[in-house]
Design a protein around this motif. Structure first.
Motif, PDB file in Angstrom:
ATOM      1  N   GLU A   9       0.786  -1.180   0.464  1.00 49.28           N
ATOM      2  CA  GLU A   9      -0.028  -0.083  -0.037  1.00 49.28           C
ATOM      3  C   GLU A   9       0.706   1.431   0.275  1.00 49.28           C
ATOM      4  N   LEU A  10       1.683   0.724   0.163  1.00 48.36           N
ATOM      5  CA  LEU A  10       2.867   2.843  -0.566  1.00 48.36           C
ATOM      6  C   LEU A  10       2.621   3.162  -1.066  1.00 48.36           C
ATOM      7  N   PRO A  11       2.741   4.224  -1.261  1.00 49.91           N
ATOM      8  CA  PRO A  11       2.652   5.029  -2.280  1.00 49.91           C
ATOM      9  C   PRO A  11       3.648   5.401  -3.234  1.00 49.91           C
ATOM     10  N   LYS A  12       4.383   4.403  -4.155  1.00 48.57           N
ATOM     11  CA  LYS A  12       5.721   3.940  -4.964  1.00 48.57           C
ATOM     12  C   LYS A  12       5.467   5.557  -5.486  1.00 48.57           C
ATOM     13  N   LEU A  13       6.400   6.267  -6.008  1.00 43.74           N
ATOM     14  CA  LEU A  13       6.457   6.844  -7.481  1.00 43.74           C
ATOM     15  C   LEU A  13       6.256   5.916  -8.714  1.00 43.74           C
ATOM     16  N   GLY A  14       5.172   6.374 -10.037  1.00 46.16           N
ATOM     17  CA  GLY A  14       4.714   5.842 -11.023  1.00 46.16           C
ATOM     18  C   GLY A  14       5.838   6.565 -12.158  1.00 46.16           C
ATOM     19  N   THR A  15       4.883   6.860 -13.027  1.00 43.63           N
ATOM     20  CA  THR A  15       5.221   8.115 -13.924  1.00 43.63           C
ATOM     21  C   THR A  15       5.961   9.130 -13.302  1.00 43.63           C
ATOM     22  N   ARG A  16       6.649   9.312 -13.636  1.00 43.65           N
ATOM     23  CA  ARG A  16       7.518  11.242 -13.576  1.00 43.65           C
ATOM     24  C   ARG A  16       8.811  12.186 -14.174  1.00 43.65           C
ATOM     25  N   CYS A  17       8.894  12.801 -14.078  1.00 49.00           N
ATOM     26  CA  CYS A  17       9.720  13.815 -14.720  1.00 49.00           C
ATOM     27  C   CYS A  17      11.054  13.358 -14.581  1.00 49.00           C
ATOM     28  N   GLN A  18      11.685  13.522 -15.157  1.00 51.32           N
ATOM     29  CA  GLN A  18      13.200  12.482 -15.580  1.00 51.32           C
ATOM     30  C   GLN A  18      14.190  13.774 -14.885  1.00 51.32           C
ATOM     31  N   ARG A  19      13.429  14.838 -14.151  1.00 50.98           N
ATOM     32  CA  ARG A  19      15.323  15.950 -14.209  1.00 50.98           C
ATOM     33  C   ARG A  19      15.132  15.402 -12.584  1.00 50.98           C
ATOM     34  N   CYS A  20      13.407  16.071 -11.450  1.00 48.89           N
ATOM     35  CA  CYS A  20      13.317  16.189 -10.597  1.00 48.89           C
ATOM     36  C   CYS A  20      12.300  15.138  -9.696  1.00 48.89           C
ATOM     37  N   ALA A  21      11.652  14.180 -10.158  1.00 49.70           N
ATOM     38  CA  ALA A  21      10.692  13.317 -10.414  1.00 49.70           C
ATOM     39  C   ALA A  21       9.785  13.411  -9.346  1.00 49.70           C
ATOM     40  N   LEU A  22       9.267  14.906  -9.955  1.00 49.32           N
ATOM     41  CA  LEU A  22       7.470  15.177  -9.637  1.00 49.32           C
ATOM     42  C   LEU A  22       6.488  13.957 -10.452  1.00 49.32           C
ATOM     43  N   PRO A  23       6.131  13.826  -9.232  1.00 50.93           N
ATOM     44  CA  PRO A  23       5.103  12.927  -9.801  1.00 50.93           C
ATOM     45  C   PRO A  23       4.165  13.137 -11.230  1.00 50.93           C
ATOM     46  N   LEU A  24       4.400  12.655 -11.974  1.00 58.34           N
ATOM     47  CA  LEU A  24       3.364  12.840 -13.685  1.00 58.34           C
ATOM     48  C   LEU A  24       1.988  11.811 -13.895  1.00 58.34           C
ATOM     49  N   PRO A  25       0.915  12.742 -14.294  1.00 57.81           N
ATOM     50  CA  PRO A  25       0.407  11.950 -15.032  1.00 57.81           C
ATOM     51  C   PRO A  25       0.269  10.955 -16.180  1.00 57.81           C
ATOM     52  N   GLN A  26       1.408  11.743 -17.214  1.00 57.72           N
ATOM     53  CA  GLN A  26       1.243  10.570 -17.968  1.00 57.72           C
ATOM     54  C   GLN A  26       3.087  10.654 -18.191  1.00 57.72           C
ATOM     55  N   SER A  27       3.535   9.528 -18.749  1.00 59.04           N
ATOM     56  CA  SER A  27       5.223   9.414 -18.856  1.00 59.04           C
ATOM     57  C   SER A  27       5.876  10.930 -20.033  1.00 59.04           C
ATOM     58  N   ASP A  28       4.918  12.537 -19.657  1.00 55.41           N
ATOM     59  CA  ASP A  28       6.347  12.915 -20.359  1.00 55.41           C
ATOM     60  C   ASP A  28       8.048  13.094 -19.571  1.00 55.41           C
ATOM     61  N   ARG A  29       8.412  14.195 -20.091  1.00 48.49           N
ATOM     62  CA  ARG A  29      10.083  13.868 -20.054  1.00 48.49           C
ATOM     63  C   ARG A  29      10.452  14.412 -18.979  1.00 48.49           C
ATOM     64  N   LEU A  30       9.771  15.865 -19.114  1.00 43.38           N
ATOM     65  CA  LEU A  30      10.523  16.959 -18.548  1.00 43.38           C
ATOM     66  C   LEU A  30       8.734  17.751 -17.411  1.00 43.38           C
ATOM     67  N   CYS A  31       8.781  18.131 -16.392  1.00 43.44           N
ATOM     68  CA  CYS A  31       7.830  18.198 -15.942  1.00 43.44           C
ATOM     69  C   CYS A  31       7.833  19.931 -15.621  1.00 43.44           C
ATOM     70  N   ARG A  32       6.454  20.761 -15.850  1.00 46.41           N
ATOM     71  CA  ARG A  32       6.386  22.385 -16.452  1.00 46.41           C
ATOM     72  C   ARG A  32       7.391  23.146 -15.330  1.00 46.41           C
ATOM     73  N   HIS A  33       7.722  22.906 -13.840  1.00 45.84           N
ATOM     74  CA  HIS A  33       8.711  23.714 -13.411  1.00 45.84           C
ATOM     75  C   HIS A  33      10.504  23.589 -13.920  1.00 45.84           C
ATOM     76  N   CYS A  34      10.493  22.199 -14.245  1.00 49.39           N
ATOM     77  CA  CYS A  34      11.990  21.803 -15.168  1.00 49.39           C
ATOM     78  C   CYS A  34      12.306  22.498 -16.299  1.00 49.39           C
ATOM     79  N   LEU A  35      10.848  22.748 -17.050  1.00 49.87           N
ATOM     80  CA  LEU A  35      11.129  23.215 -18.754  1.00 49.87           C
ATOM     81  C   LEU A  35      11.200  24.623 -18.236  1.00 49.87           C
TER      82      LEU A  35
END
Length: 235
Positions: A35-61
């Motif tokens: 039940e532990l909330p393991k990270l799934g899809t995430r930003c490839q730089r800062c590991a921010l959880p993302l709803p889909q497999s985008d390479r970078l989140c908006r913050h890192c862009l």
């Protein structure tokens, strides 16, 4: 040898209980571990959880951090958030040890593919270290350093006693950390691949401020290792 005998004797007298459900038997039962909330899809730089497999989140862009990547195992949601708060503020050391072991299972392959030259725990100012009696990041770095055969070094010092970061916006966190870190006098980071160790990455302000010091001093690359990554507000 004596320590192991005492530890085994205590386990027989007081069997461990699950950190989450308190069921006797082991420190984290299989049902709670699932039940532990393991990270799934995430930003490839800062590991921010993302709803889909985008390479970078908006913050890192928009504002790329100075560190190269973040290795994290969990999303900072229940029950991981409470386990980490109890570890950091109440000294429940078993919480940190168990989560650090699970982190190695999740991130160990990435570490072995690109091992850093050294681990650097995010330092605490001496006042906070005195209040807390330990640096949670240092303990994590030592556990991971032993497991992967890596050097742990205090290459950074915290020279400013900053206000707590909780409750601050990203901009406030950046202002709060100005000139907070300084390179240790005898530290040599030139040309090295380094990994900064912390318990949680929130906005990345602390990690970025520390990475800037190391990169400006000649480090070749800086990664972040942390147990958990906070989601975007509202997620």
């Amino acid at each position: 040898m004596v320590y192991k005998w005492v530890n085994n004797s205590l386990n027989r007298l007081l069997p461990p209980r699950c950190l989450c459900c308190q069921q006797a038997g082991q420190q984290l039962c299989p049902d709670c571990e699932v039940e532990l909330p393991k990270l799934g899809t995430r930003c490839q730089r800062c590991a921010l959880p993302l709803p889909q497999s985008d390479r970078l989140c908006r913050h890192c862009l928009r504002r790329p951090p100075r560190f190269t990547r973040c290795l994290s195992a969990f999303s900072y949601r229940p029950p991981v958030d409470q386990l980490l708060l109890s570890y950091k503020h109440a000294g429940h050391m078993a919480n940190g040890r168990v989560l650090a072991q699970l982190w190695m299972s999740c991130c160990g392959d990435d570490v072995r593919r690109e091992p850093p030259d050294a681990l650097i725990p995010i330092p605490l100012h001496w006042r906070r270290r005195w209040q807390r009696r330990f640096n949670q990041s240092r303990l994590l770095a030592e556990q991971w350093g032993d497991a992967f055969g890596l050097v742990v070094t205090d290459a950074l010092q915290r020279r400013v006693h900053t206000a707590a970061q909780q409750g601050l916006t990203a901009a406030e966190r950046r202002r709060n950390l100005r000139r907070a870190f300084v390179l240790s006098p005898r530290a040599n980071v030139t040309g090295k691949h380094l990994a900064l160790v912390d318990d949680v990455l929130t906005t990345g302000a602390t990690a970025n401020a520390a990475a800037v010091i190391l990169l400006d001093a000649g480090a070749r690359r800086v990664d972040i290792w942390c147990l958990a990554r906070t989601p975007d507000p509202g997620q």
